[in-house]
Design a protein around this motif. Structure first.
Motif, PDB file in Angstrom:
ATOM      1  N   VAL A  15     -52.242   2.543  -9.613  1.00  0.00           N
ATOM      2  CA  VAL A  15     -53.214   2.142  -8.603  1.00  0.00           C
ATOM      3  C   VAL A  15     -54.133   3.307  -8.258  1.00  0.00           C
ATOM      4  N   VAL A  16     -53.574   4.487  -8.056  1.00  0.00           N
ATOM      5  CA  VAL A  16     -54.376   5.673  -7.746  1.00  0.00           C
ATOM      6  C   VAL A  16     -55.341   5.968  -8.889  1.00  0.00           C
ATOM      7  N   ASP A  17     -54.861   5.886 -10.122  1.00  0.00           N
ATOM      8  CA  ASP A  17     -55.719   6.137 -11.287  1.00  0.00           C
ATOM      9  C   ASP A  17     -56.874   5.142 -11.362  1.00  0.00           C
ATOM     10  N   ILE A  18     -56.583   3.868 -11.099  1.00  0.00           N
ATOM     11  CA  ILE A  18     -57.637   2.848 -11.115  1.00  0.00           C
ATOM     12  C   ILE A  18     -58.691   3.160 -10.064  1.00  0.00           C
ATOM     13  N   ILE A  19     -58.256   3.495  -8.870  1.00  0.00           N
ATOM     14  CA  ILE A  19     -59.200   3.794  -7.788  1.00  0.00           C
ATOM     15  C   ILE A  19     -60.029   5.035  -8.133  1.00  0.00           C
ATOM     16  N   THR A  22     -62.575   4.165 -10.795  1.00  0.00           N
ATOM     17  CA  THR A  22     -63.621   3.329 -10.212  1.00  0.00           C
ATOM     18  C   THR A  22     -64.551   4.160  -9.342  1.00  0.00           C
ATOM     19  N   ASP A  23     -63.985   5.078  -8.545  1.00  0.00           N
ATOM     20  CA  ASP A  23     -64.812   5.979  -7.734  1.00  0.00           C
ATOM     21  C   ASP A  23     -65.742   6.807  -8.607  1.00  0.00           C
ATOM     22  N   GLN A  24     -65.226   7.342  -9.708  1.00  0.00           N
ATOM     23  CA  GLN A  24     -66.045   8.156 -10.606  1.00  0.00           C
ATOM     24  C   GLN A  24     -67.171   7.334 -11.228  1.00  0.00           C
ATOM     25  N   ALA A  25     -66.855   6.116 -11.634  1.00  0.00           N
ATOM     26  CA  ALA A  25     -67.883   5.248 -12.210  1.00  0.00           C
ATOM     27  C   ALA A  25     -68.934   4.883 -11.166  1.00  0.00           C
ATOM     28  N   LEU A  26     -68.487   4.600  -9.951  1.00  0.00           N
ATOM     29  CA  LEU A  26     -69.414   4.287  -8.854  1.00  0.00           C
ATOM     30  C   LEU A  26     -70.372   5.449  -8.628  1.00  0.00           C
ATOM     31  N   MET A  27     -69.835   6.649  -8.513  1.00  0.00           N
ATOM     32  CA  MET A  27     -70.689   7.795  -8.220  1.00  0.00           C
ATOM     33  C   MET A  27     -71.637   8.094  -9.377  1.00  0.00           C
ATOM     34  N   ALA A  28     -71.193   7.926 -10.613  1.00  0.00           N
ATOM     35  CA  ALA A  28     -72.088   8.122 -11.756  1.00  0.00           C
ATOM     36  C   ALA A  28     -73.247   7.132 -11.689  1.00  0.00           C
TER      37      ALA A  28
END
Length: 113
Positions: A15-19, A22-28
């Motif tokens: 779950v932590v890895d998914i979040i 996703t955070d990294q993709a969002l910020m990119a």
């Protein structure tokens, strides 16, 4: 007494890895959108022969920040109406704490109301 870091279960780690991914993709995506907006404004200014400076990257970042602040507070980002003032104060306090802790700002965030 020091706080202990819990060892995550494999499911919790997933779950932590998914979040995090996703955070990294969002910020990119956000950084790319900010750069695209900056580039588009510059191209549009040039296309009309404007001698004015187009808005800088930081301008678009500030616009995004203001609109996301409204979203976080439950306000309409276009009208700034309907937000929760308690959430607004907590978001500001969080920013003050970041400035103090990470950048050494000489600020004492207000106490909780």
């Amino acid at each position: 007494m020091a706080d202990n870091c819990p060892v995550l279960t494999p499911a919790e780690r997933q779950v932590v890895d998914i979040i995090e991914r996703t955070d990294q993709a969002l910020m990119a995506t956000v950084y790319k959108a900010l750069q695209n907006a900056t580039d588009q404004a510059a191209a549009d200014f040039q296309s009309i022969g404007s001698s004015d400076r187009p808005p800088a990257y930081e301008y678009f970042a500030a616009v995004l920040h203001q609109k996301m602040y409204c979203v976080m507070c439950g306000a309409d980002p276009d009208t700034m109406q309907g937000g929760d003032p308690d959430i607004a104060v907590n978001v500001i306090r969080n920013s003050q704490n970041i400035a103090k802790h990470y950048w050494g700002a000489d600020i004492e965030p207000d106490a909780q109301p």
